[in-house]
Scaffold this motif. Structure first.
Motif, PDB file in Angstrom:
ATOM      1  N   GLU A 179       0.849  -1.190   0.000  1.00 54.20           N
ATOM      2  CA  GLU A 179       0.000   0.000   0.000  1.00 54.20           C
ATOM      3  C   GLU A 179       0.890   1.249   0.000  1.00 54.20           C
ATOM      4  O   GLU A 179       1.872   1.304  -0.722  1.00 54.20           O
ATOM      5  CB  GLU A 179      -0.934  -0.047   1.208  1.00 54.20           C
ATOM      6  N   GLU A 180       0.571   2.240   0.780  1.00 57.21           N
ATOM      7  CA  GLU A 180       1.392   3.438   0.860  1.00 57.21           C
ATOM      8  C   GLU A 180       2.739   3.092   1.508  1.00 57.21           C
ATOM      9  O   GLU A 180       2.789   2.449   2.541  1.00 57.21           O
ATOM     10  CB  GLU A 180       0.672   4.511   1.671  1.00 57.21           C
ATOM     11  N   MET A 181       3.816   3.555   0.877  1.00 55.74           N
ATOM     12  CA  MET A 181       5.144   3.202   1.349  1.00 55.74           C
ATOM     13  C   MET A 181       5.800   4.380   2.059  1.00 55.74           C
ATOM     14  O   MET A 181       5.759   5.509   1.576  1.00 55.74           O
ATOM     15  CB  MET A 181       6.018   2.750   0.178  1.00 55.74           C
ATOM     16  N   SER A 182       6.412   4.095   3.207  1.00 55.17           N
ATOM     17  CA  SER A 182       7.173   5.100   3.948  1.00 55.17           C
ATOM     18  C   SER A 182       8.657   4.855   3.672  1.00 55.17           C
ATOM     19  O   SER A 182       9.234   3.867   4.144  1.00 55.17           O
ATOM     20  CB  SER A 182       6.884   4.995   5.443  1.00 55.17           C
ATOM     21  N   ILE A 183       9.270   5.736   2.892  1.00 48.36           N
ATOM     22  CA  ILE A 183      10.669   5.558   2.521  1.00 48.36           C
ATOM     23  C   ILE A 183      11.592   5.553   3.751  1.00 48.36           C
ATOM     24  O   ILE A 183      12.494   4.707   3.845  1.00 48.36           O
ATOM     25  CB  ILE A 183      11.105   6.638   1.512  1.00 48.36           C
ATOM     26  N   PRO A 184      11.415   6.474   4.733  1.00 49.02           N
ATOM     27  CA  PRO A 184      12.300   6.430   5.913  1.00 49.02           C
ATOM     28  C   PRO A 184      12.267   5.091   6.646  1.00 49.02           C
ATOM     29  O   PRO A 184      13.317   4.557   7.035  1.00 49.02           O
ATOM     30  CB  PRO A 184      11.760   7.564   6.793  1.00 49.02           C
ATOM     31  N   TRP A 185      11.063   4.537   6.836  1.00 49.59           N
ATOM     32  CA  TRP A 185      10.974   3.245   7.520  1.00 49.59           C
ATOM     33  C   TRP A 185      11.543   2.118   6.654  1.00 49.59           C
ATOM     34  O   TRP A 185      12.155   1.178   7.175  1.00 49.59           O
ATOM     35  CB  TRP A 185       9.528   2.934   7.895  1.00 49.59           C
ATOM     36  N   LEU A 186      11.355   2.207   5.333  1.00 44.56           N
ATOM     37  CA  LEU A 186      11.929   1.194   4.444  1.00 44.56           C
ATOM     38  C   LEU A 186      13.450   1.216   4.514  1.00 44.56           C
ATOM     39  O   LEU A 186      14.098   0.165   4.592  1.00 44.56           O
ATOM     40  CB  LEU A 186      11.460   1.435   3.007  1.00 44.56           C
ATOM     41  N   VAL A 187      14.030   2.424   4.500  1.00 47.33           N
ATOM     42  CA  VAL A 187      15.488   2.549   4.628  1.00 47.33           C
ATOM     43  C   VAL A 187      15.945   1.996   5.979  1.00 47.33           C
ATOM     44  O   VAL A 187      16.972   1.299   6.075  1.00 47.33           O
ATOM     45  CB  VAL A 187      15.914   4.019   4.466  1.00 47.33           C
ATOM     46  N   THR A 188      15.180   2.269   7.023  1.00 43.88           N
ATOM     47  CA  THR A 188      15.517   1.745   8.352  1.00 43.88           C
ATOM     48  C   THR A 188      15.527   0.224   8.360  1.00 43.88           C
ATOM     49  O   THR A 188      16.432  -0.403   8.930  1.00 43.88           O
ATOM     50  CB  THR A 188      14.508   2.264   9.390  1.00 43.88           C
ATOM     51  N   ALA A 189      14.531  -0.383   7.708  1.00 45.93           N
ATOM     52  CA  ALA A 189      14.466  -1.849   7.644  1.00 45.93           C
ATOM     53  C   ALA A 189      15.660  -2.418   6.889  1.00 45.93           C
ATOM     54  O   ALA A 189      16.259  -3.418   7.313  1.00 45.93           O
ATOM     55  CB  ALA A 189      13.159  -2.282   6.979  1.00 45.93           C
ATOM     56  N   VAL A 190      16.027  -1.787   5.775  1.00 44.56           N
ATOM     57  CA  VAL A 190      17.161  -2.257   4.985  1.00 44.56           C
ATOM     58  C   VAL A 190      18.462  -2.128   5.780  1.00 44.56           C
ATOM     59  O   VAL A 190      19.300  -3.045   5.781  1.00 44.56           O
ATOM     60  CB  VAL A 190      17.259  -1.479   3.656  1.00 44.56           C
TER      61      VAL A 190
END
Length: 430
Positions: A179-190
């Motif tokens: 759905e809607e993606m949060s880039i900051p949280w995605l970068v944090t996960a990576v």
């Protein structure tokens, strides 16, 4: 392999029982209470901070099952994929080529059939990922029931096909059902995943550290908008699939335990060496698979398979293109896709069929692969809103039943397994 097949077959039986229980409860006088139970919100808060919210509300029990418990299931799937890629059938490209191509055919043709049935329908075209899935527990359970009527090589073919199918399903969930993606949280996960990988390279072996890191990766993925189960797969793929210590270490272990200078310290050291002579993926699979197979997946079935089977609900389902697209994809698309892609690969000289496996076996396996229960239900929950969700579940249940009957009929029709292999030269004769 014997333990794995027995466990998957047994978990398939338990899955059937859980599904039947969900259907009975959903159509009983306690149906309202059953549905309200799974829609109960469970909230955690620290002051005004509510870390687990979805669309502005706390997660329901149903969402906790799908977004949290199922992460462990997909972690086990990731471990299985990593093992197969490093030391299993997928490690040999030539050996893996045929079931991998079969799995691709079993994903592409069902998805196309679903699209054909639902072209022009409003808001349901995104369900094309539902009929792509294969439920390994049910598939192995069907083969176990057939016993010696199918060759052992066919069971290995099915396991490899199902692993590749899982890889495809995971990719579809990650790429198309976000759905809607949060880039900051995605970068944090990576970054957190990279940190876990670095801990492995630095030879940090303290398990609680990895548990905490894994929980953080899951939470960051959950907040990013990508489905949280992808975190489980990613963590499983990071796990080492080769043992830290080689087989020669057993000689020193024997010297320690049989020598004159045995001490508590030397026994502890020997115990550590014995553990590290087994790959972490194998140790985790041994520990976690019973939990996912016998507890998590049945709970998932209870939370997701409970649909009303009133006359109106069945009428709505049978008049819905979603239902027929799923049925056509799983019951027709799977055997056609698996069979045609396999025979095309054989004729192209990619690889011969395994010894004892015939064209009848291939199409029979394709039919069994149409049992898409667990992952199909999971993708259905991501693809559809409440207006068509019940029709999709009914379609999955009906298609899985038909695929079971068709697959068992085809595989059992030839009696005991014939011990012959189909080579590119003999493929034309078949």
């Amino acid at each position: 392999m014997v333990r794995f097949l027995a466990q998957e077959a047994a978990s398939g039986v338990l899955l059937v029982i859980a599904t039947a229980a969900a259907l009975i409860l959903a159509n009983s006088p306690w149906a309202d209470g059953f549905h309200h139970f799974w829609e109960t919100e469970v909230e955690f808060a620290i002051g005004s901070w509510e870390p687990f919210t979805h669309h502005g509300h706390g997660l329901t029990l149903h969402e906790w099952v799908n977004d949290a418990l199922m992460v462990l299931f997909f972690f086990v799937v990731g471990l299985e994929i990593k093992t197969e890629l490093v030391v299993g059938d997928l490690a040999d490209p030539r050996q893996a080529a045929l079931p991998a191509i079969a799995a691709v055919g079993g994903m592409v043709i069902p998805a196309l059939l679903y699209v054909v049935f639902n072209t022009g329908a409003d808001g349901v075209l995104g369900g094309w990922g539902v009929p792509m899935a294969t439920d390994i527990a049910f598939a192995v359970g069907v083969l176990a029931l057939l016993g010696n009527r199918v060759p052992q090589r066919l069971k290995l073919f099915v396991l490899t096909l199902a692993i590749v199918d899982d890889i495809g399903a995971i990719a579809v969930i990650a790429l198309f059902y976000t759905e809607e993606m949060s880039i900051p949280w995605l970068v944090t996960a990576v970054v957190a995943l990279f940190g876990v990988s670095m801990m492995k390279r630095l030879r940090i072996w303290y398990i609680p550290v990895y548990v905490l890191a894994g929980v953080f990766v899951w939470y960051a993925t959950f907040r990013s908008g990508i489905h949280a189960t992808i975190a489980g797969v990613a963590l499983g793929l990071i796990a080492p699939a080769r043992p830290l210590l080689g087989p020669r270490m057993f000689e020193s272990i024997e010297d320690v335990l049989t020598g004159d200078s045995v001490s508590p310290g030397s026994v502890l050291d020997a115990n550590w060496k014995m553990k590290e002579s087994i790959a972490i993926t194998n140790r985790l699979l041994t520990m976690l698979t019973p939990w996912t197979s016998f507890i998590i997946i049945p709970i998932f079935a209870l939370a997701n398979a409970g649909v009303g089977l009133s006359g109106e609900a069945i009428s709505d389902a049978l008049s819905s293109p979603v239902t027929w697209g799923i049925i056509a994809g799983l019951v027709i698309g799977k055997p056609v896709g698996v069979g045609l892609f396999t025979l095309a690969a054989v004729r192209a000289g990619v690889a011969p069929l395994p010894p004892g496996v015939t064209t009848r076996h291939v199409f029979g396996v394709g039919a069994v692969a149409g049992i898409g229960f667990t992952v199909a239900l999971f993708i259905s929950g991501l693809a559809f809103d409440e207006s068509v969700a019940d029709s999709a579940v009914i379609g999955i249940l009906l298609a899985s039943l038909l695929a079971t009957i068709l697959g068992m009929g085809v595989l059992a029709s030839g009696g005991s397994a014939r011990q012959e292999a189909l080579s590119p030269e003999t493929a034309d004769a078949h």
